[in-house]
Design an enzyme around this catalytic site. Structure first.
Site, PDB file in Angstrom:
ATOM      1  N   GLY B  46       0.810  -1.216   0.000  1.00 54.86           N
ATOM      2  CA  GLY B  46       0.000   0.000   0.000  1.00 54.86           C
ATOM      3  C   GLY B  46       0.839   1.259   0.000  1.00 54.86           C
ATOM      4  N   PRO B  83     -13.051   3.937  11.983  1.00 58.56           N
ATOM      5  CA  PRO B  83     -12.084   4.832  12.635  1.00 58.56           C
ATOM      6  C   PRO B  83     -10.901   4.111  13.309  1.00 58.56           C
ATOM      7  CG  PRO B  83     -14.320   5.563  13.090  1.00 58.56           C
ATOM      8  CD  PRO B  83     -14.432   4.236  12.380  1.00 58.56           C
ATOM      9  N   GLU B 114      10.654  -8.037   0.363  1.00 60.37           N
ATOM     10  CA  GLU B 114      10.503  -9.473   0.667  1.00 60.37           C
ATOM     11  C   GLU B 114       9.160  -9.980   0.168  1.00 60.37           C
ATOM     12  OE1 GLU B 114      11.936 -10.853   4.548  1.00 60.37           O
ATOM     13  OE2 GLU B 114      12.323  -8.757   5.028  1.00 60.37           O
TER      14      GLU B 114
END
Lengths: 233, 233
Positions: B46, B83, B114
């Protein structure tokens, strides 16, 4: 949390596409925007994601604020986040669609937002990228409805076969052979015929049906077993 | 822009689910997270959405950083924004999936992260809600693949019918009647048979095929005309 600190934060909003069925067309509920920029122009209903709420909760809050409706089927169908998509400040918008039974909606009041239903083919000019959001939601409906019977959520508890056919025709923008459609739907066992007719819309009348909830899930699975359907002539 | 100023800004990230097909299973590319919290644990790849980029651009950047691949099919498939979903700070994550032809991927190096491919049934324990993200991506694949032939993007230019069948079986987690599947696929006209066989995976060999790009769109439309398929016995 050093890694997080150097990152920029952004405004995050939700926009809601509220679909309803009036018996002939699928409509979308729009509002007149109440603040600058673009005040007074037609818009989807939206709101900012608050620090204590998830985006799906924001969407439910926005839907309830506009329609009074709760526990409605909503699904996320896109994210619009180009840096310059709004003329004010950068806002990333997460888009949800809701499928509403308009019979349940009729009793609520929305003078505050000047809300109004528009048929899909008569949507007025909207602010920012709201037209693209609606296109995206329709594509999402088309693909979800190919696998799940979600479009029944637009209908009241009892409905007629011509009503379902009209909904499918609206979503896929095609015309069905009505007799064939009706025959397949009856044969599927997913509907239960009621001892009652809708006589308002035709002389002969059309029988009312309701969903056979026991078969619902099984039938959806039986569709999957026929995949890839798109390759069958 | 007074209205915008009082709103809280949030961290927005993308997470990428990278699907690849190795001939037998559909795999997902995972990395070992390189920073706290949860450093060293298995994770989706991400990154944070930067001020000058759209979320889809962030996703392409993240994919390129990890795999070296560009111009790959990616689609948004969910937003995770409770949240407290991360233990560090609140982050709203927009999830994308990519369909990668692993033959093109083999030449790239990823010692830095990795990274490692895992079959869908052997995914290790992942951080935060990354398992839910994968489940969501698979549901999205199931529904998109019922309407569009996107799963072919996992295959190289030429492929065999057993390979396609295996991909569909993996995505829908069911077993097909292989002869029936092959017959329907051949009859559809969507594939063009090549004068060449894959002899590595069976004695008799399996003919290679490629997609008939001219018919592609038309066949997808012909599927739509058969709706609602889920109701057909």
């Amino acid at each position: 949390m050093q890694y997080y600190k150097k990152e920029s934060k952004l405004l995050v909003a939700v926009d809601c596409i509220i679909f309803g069925f009036n018996g002939e067309t699928i409509d979308i509920l729009l509002i007149k925007r109440g603040f600058e920029p673009e005040i007074g122009k037609w818009s989807l209903m939206g709101g900012f994601v608050q620090p204590d709420e998830s985006p799906e909760r924001s969407a439910s809050r926005v839907l309830k604020e506009l329609t009074g409706l709760e526990n409605i089927f909503m699904d996320q169908c896109g994210v619009f986040g180009k840096p310059n998509r709004e003329t004010g400040e950068r806002v990333i918008s997460i888009v949800y669609y809701a499928l509403v039974d308009k019979q349940k909606y009729q009793n609520t009041q929305n003078d505050r937002y000047e809300s109004q239903w528009f048929p899909l083919k008569e949507i007025p000019k909207l602010i920012f990228d709201h037209h693209d959001m609606i296109d995206q939601a329709i594509r999402e409906l088309q693909s979800k409805a190919a696998l799940y019977p979600i479009l029944f959520k637009l209908l009241p508890e009892k409905f007629t076969i011509p009503q379902i056919a009209t909904i499918y025709e609206n979503v896929y923008q095609i015309t069905f052979d009505k007799r064939n459609f009706s025959r397949k739907l009856n044969a599927s066992g997913i509907l239960i015929k009621l001892n009652e007719k809708d006589k308002e819309n035709s002389k002969r009348g059309a029988y009312y049906f309701r969903i056979n909830k026991d078969l619902y899930k099984e039938k959806v699975m039986s569709f999957i077993r026929h995949l890839p359907s798109w390759s069958i002539e």
